[in-house]
Design a protein around this motif. Structure first.
Motif, PDB file in Angstrom:
ATOM      1  N   LEU A   1      -4.233  -8.797  25.763  1.00  0.00           N
ATOM      2  CA  LEU A   1      -4.786 -10.093  25.362  1.00  0.00           C
ATOM      3  C   LEU A   1      -3.912 -10.783  24.316  1.00  0.00           C
ATOM      4  N   GLY A   2      -2.856 -10.103  23.899  1.00  0.00           N
ATOM      5  CA  GLY A   2      -1.970 -10.675  22.891  1.00  0.00           C
ATOM      6  C   GLY A   2      -2.597 -10.725  21.499  1.00  0.00           C
ATOM      7  N   LEU A   3      -3.525  -9.799  21.226  1.00  0.00           N
ATOM      8  CA  LEU A   3      -4.177  -9.757  19.917  1.00  0.00           C
ATOM      9  C   LEU A   3      -3.724  -8.539  19.121  1.00  0.00           C
ATOM     10  N   PRO A   4      -3.261  -8.748  17.881  1.00  0.00           N
ATOM     11  CA  PRO A   4      -2.907  -7.591  17.063  1.00  0.00           C
ATOM     12  C   PRO A   4      -4.143  -6.752  16.747  1.00  0.00           C
ATOM     13  N   VAL A   5      -3.928  -5.447  16.594  1.00  0.00           N
ATOM     14  CA  VAL A   5      -5.033  -4.527  16.333  1.00  0.00           C
ATOM     15  C   VAL A   5      -4.828  -3.846  14.985  1.00  0.00           C
ATOM     16  N   LEU A   6      -5.900  -3.812  14.182  1.00  0.00           N
ATOM     17  CA  LEU A   6      -5.895  -3.080  12.919  1.00  0.00           C
ATOM     18  C   LEU A   6      -6.847  -1.905  13.036  1.00  0.00           C
ATOM     19  N   ALA A   7      -6.381  -0.726  12.622  1.00  0.00           N
ATOM     20  CA  ALA A   7      -7.226   0.474  12.626  1.00  0.00           C
ATOM     21  C   ALA A   7      -7.826   0.651  11.238  1.00  0.00           C
ATOM     22  N   GLU A   8      -9.162   0.736  11.191  1.00  0.00           N
ATOM     23  CA  GLU A   8      -9.883   0.923   9.925  1.00  0.00           C
ATOM     24  C   GLU A   8     -10.068   2.409   9.631  1.00  0.00           C
ATOM     25  N   GLY A   9     -10.283   2.717   8.383  1.00  0.00           N
ATOM     26  CA  GLY A   9     -10.704   4.074   8.001  1.00  0.00           C
ATOM     27  C   GLY A   9      -9.643   5.139   8.183  1.00  0.00           C
ATOM     28  N   VAL A  10      -8.366   4.778   8.037  1.00  0.00           N
ATOM     29  CA  VAL A  10      -7.282   5.768   8.166  1.00  0.00           C
ATOM     30  C   VAL A  10      -7.239   6.622   6.905  1.00  0.00           C
ATOM     31  N   GLU A  11      -7.456   7.919   7.073  1.00  0.00           N
ATOM     32  CA  GLU A  11      -7.534   8.816   5.910  1.00  0.00           C
ATOM     33  C   GLU A  11      -6.432   9.859   5.859  1.00  0.00           C
ATOM     34  N   THR A  12      -5.810  10.154   7.010  1.00  0.00           N
ATOM     35  CA  THR A  12      -4.812  11.236   7.024  1.00  0.00           C
ATOM     36  C   THR A  12      -3.481  10.786   7.639  1.00  0.00           C
TER      37      THR A  12
ATOM     38  N   ALA B   1       2.658   5.987  16.775  1.00  0.00           N
ATOM     39  CA  ALA B   1       3.168   6.390  18.084  1.00  0.00           C
ATOM     40  C   ALA B   1       2.587   5.521  19.198  1.00  0.00           C
ATOM     41  N   GLU B   2       1.366   5.024  18.984  1.00  0.00           N
ATOM     42  CA  GLU B   2       0.697   4.211  20.008  1.00  0.00           C
ATOM     43  C   GLU B   2       0.885   2.709  19.777  1.00  0.00           C
ATOM     44  N   ASP B   3       1.811   2.351  18.868  1.00  0.00           N
ATOM     45  CA  ASP B   3       2.138   0.943  18.614  1.00  0.00           C
ATOM     46  C   ASP B   3       0.996   0.101  18.062  1.00  0.00           C
ATOM     47  N   CYS B   4       0.134   0.716  17.246  1.00  0.00           N
ATOM     48  CA  CYS B   4      -0.900  -0.052  16.556  1.00  0.00           C
ATOM     49  C   CYS B   4      -0.214  -0.833  15.436  1.00  0.00           C
ATOM     50  N   GLN B   5      -0.525  -2.128  15.309  1.00  0.00           N
ATOM     51  CA  GLN B   5       0.200  -2.974  14.356  1.00  0.00           C
ATOM     52  C   GLN B   5      -0.185  -2.754  12.906  1.00  0.00           C
ATOM     53  N   ALA B   6      -1.500  -2.634  12.637  1.00  0.00           N
ATOM     54  CA  ALA B   6      -1.948  -2.667  11.247  1.00  0.00           C
ATOM     55  C   ALA B   6      -2.958  -1.567  10.948  1.00  0.00           C
ATOM     56  N   ALA B   7      -3.035  -1.170   9.687  1.00  0.00           N
ATOM     57  CA  ALA B   7      -3.947  -0.106   9.294  1.00  0.00           C
ATOM     58  C   ALA B   7      -4.547  -0.376   7.921  1.00  0.00           C
ATOM     59  N   GLN B   8      -5.700   0.254   7.710  1.00  0.00           N
ATOM     60  CA  GLN B   8      -6.427   0.110   6.456  1.00  0.00           C
ATOM     61  C   GLN B   8      -7.204   1.401   6.263  1.00  0.00           C
ATOM     62  N   GLY B   9      -7.248   1.917   5.044  1.00  0.00           N
ATOM     63  CA  GLY B   9      -8.003   3.141   4.808  1.00  0.00           C
ATOM     64  C   GLY B   9      -7.588   3.811   3.522  1.00  0.00           C
ATOM     65  N   TYR B  10      -8.326   4.860   3.172  1.00  0.00           N
ATOM     66  CA  TYR B  10      -8.094   5.557   1.909  1.00  0.00           C
ATOM     67  C   TYR B  10      -6.662   6.075   1.801  1.00  0.00           C
ATOM     68  N   LEU B  11      -6.030   6.421   2.943  1.00  0.00           N
ATOM     69  CA  LEU B  11      -4.656   6.922   2.903  1.00  0.00           C
ATOM     70  C   LEU B  11      -3.715   5.902   2.258  1.00  0.00           C
ATOM     71  N   MET B  12      -3.875   4.633   2.611  1.00  0.00           N
ATOM     72  CA  MET B  12      -3.000   3.579   2.063  1.00  0.00           C
ATOM     73  C   MET B  12      -3.542   3.021   0.757  1.00  0.00           C
ATOM     74  N   GLY B  13      -4.843   3.121   0.550  1.00  0.00           N
ATOM     75  CA  GLY B  13      -5.408   2.632  -0.699  1.00  0.00           C
ATOM     76  C   GLY B  13      -6.905   2.466  -0.612  1.00  0.00           C
ATOM     77  N   ARG B  14      -7.609   2.930  -1.663  1.00  0.00           N
ATOM     78  CA  ARG B  14      -9.058   2.736  -1.734  1.00  0.00           C
ATOM     79  C   ARG B  14      -9.344   1.345  -2.267  1.00  0.00           C
ATOM     80  N   PRO B  15     -10.526   0.803  -1.957  1.00  0.00           N
ATOM     81  CA  PRO B  15     -10.888  -0.498  -2.530  1.00  0.00           C
ATOM     82  C   PRO B  15     -10.885  -0.394  -4.055  1.00  0.00           C
ATOM     83  N   ALA B  16     -10.278  -1.361  -4.731  1.00  0.00           N
ATOM     84  CA  ALA B  16     -10.182  -1.331  -6.194  1.00  0.00           C
ATOM     85  C   ALA B  16     -10.076  -2.745  -6.734  1.00  0.00           C
ATOM     86  N   ALA B  17     -10.186  -2.861  -8.061  1.00  0.00           N
ATOM     87  CA  ALA B  17     -10.023  -4.165  -8.714  1.00  0.00           C
ATOM     88  C   ALA B  17      -8.640  -4.704  -8.358  1.00  0.00           C
TER      89      ALA B  17
END
Ligand code: C2E
Ligand code: CA
Ligand code: CA
Ligand code: CA
Length: 275
Positions: free
Chosen positions: A225-236, A245-261
């Motif tokens: 569909l030509g839409l970038p995909v972000l994976a949430e909750g990446v911890e490891t 490896a599967e060409d996912c464009q974007a990520a978010q989760g504790y591994l990269m950073g916890r929510p903070a000020a």
């Protein structure tokens, strides 16, 4: 046995009563929480999977209750939605997030969660427009995160609202993808710019072959569909390696950073460091 049954019933009745009272109390306190300065925002980095750079932040609401301490959004957001207080709180979140992002020297995106009640409210588009205009934030730096379930109350109205938001230049992400109803057709019916795969899938992607297959197919759908995909909750690391490896464009989760000020992330918002 009969009297015991009645006793149990009374016990449940009393417990239910307590829950109803608890809810009413929270609802009452929620009405004043913003004005009393009890709400604040935390920010969680979103990163480019290929090079690890920070591309933006999701804004997450926090409530510090004067007597009860921190209350989870999982508890108070549903109460705020059912009582309608989310309109007032959501307005504050949007203004505050735009005001903050407009101060960054780096043009990173800011992603704001929006509830069904807000999407269906009459002046939502105007509120977004006003928030951008007053703060000077460029529309393409604002991303609105919406779950599929938020759209089903009045699909044609939701569709028209999303189109008007798009016309402003704002971006729209489908939140919690995979957990709602008829996900696939919604991707076609509404003008989404991004898919966010729910964290529940990512957690077992490295351990469960079925989940891995589901996530692969979601990534394929995004590609098709030509839409970038972000994976949430990446911890490891293993989860992130799978996504890379599967060409996912974007990520978010504790591994990269916890929510903070946001001050914690000054090197990204203001510095020349993007990793
Ligand atoms: P969401 O939009 O799916 O937000 C992601 C949730 O996952 C956040 O929980 C975040 O802190 C958490 N999270 C992020 N990375 C990880 C990870 O690696 N592992 C795990 N286990 N969790 C992770 P949070 O902050 O408690 O928010 C819960 C939900 O409350 C959000 O889910 C969203 O639906 C709602 N919410 C939060 N802030 C707002 C807001 O300003 N407005 C509205 N309408 N809803 C909000
Ligand atoms: Ca979200
Ligand atoms: Ca989620
Ligand atoms: Ca895992």
């Amino acid at each position: 046995a009969k009297s015991e049954g009645r006793g149990t019933y009374r016990f449940f009745e009393a417990k239910m009563g307590a829950q109803v009272r608890e809810r009413r109390l929270l609802e009452h306190d929620l009405r004043h929480a913003v004005a009393r300065g009890e709400m604040h925002l935390v920010y969680q980095p979103q990163t480019d999977v290929r090079n690890g750079s920070v591309t933006g932040f999701e804004v997450l609401l926090r409530w510090r209750h004067p007597e009860r301490g921190a209350i989870s959004p999982a508890v108070f957001i549903p109460i705020a939605e059912e009582s309608g207080v989310i309109l007032q709180i959501g307005e504050w979140v949007l203004r505050e997030a735009c005001r903050e992002a407009a101060t960054w020297t780096n043009p990173l995106t800011v992603a704001v969660n929006v509830s069904a009640v807000q999407i269906h409210a009459p002046h939502f588009v105007q509120l977004v427009h006003e928030s951008l205009f007053r703060t000077g934030l460029k529309p393409e730096r604002l991303e609105i995160e919406i779950t599929e379930t938020a759209l089903i109350r009045d699909p044609s109205r939701a569709q028209s609202t999303l189109r008007q938001l798009k016309a402003l230049g704002v971006r729209i992400a489908m939140d919690d993808f995979g957990t709602g109803y008829s996900s696939v057709s919604n991707l076609r019916a509404y003008p989404f710019d991004k898919i966010k795969i729910d964290g529940s899938f990512i957690r077992s992607v490295d351990a469960n072959e079925q989940t891995a297959a589901i996530v692969r197919s979601m990534l394929g759908l995004g590609r098709g569909l030509g839409l970038p995909v972000l994976a949430e909750g990446v911890e490891t690391d293993a989860e992130l390696r799978f996504l890379a490896a599967e060409d996912c464009q974007a990520a978010q989760g504790y591994l990269m950073g916890r929510p903070a000020a946001i001050e914690q992330f000054a090197r990204f918002t203001h510095g020349n460091q993007l990793k």
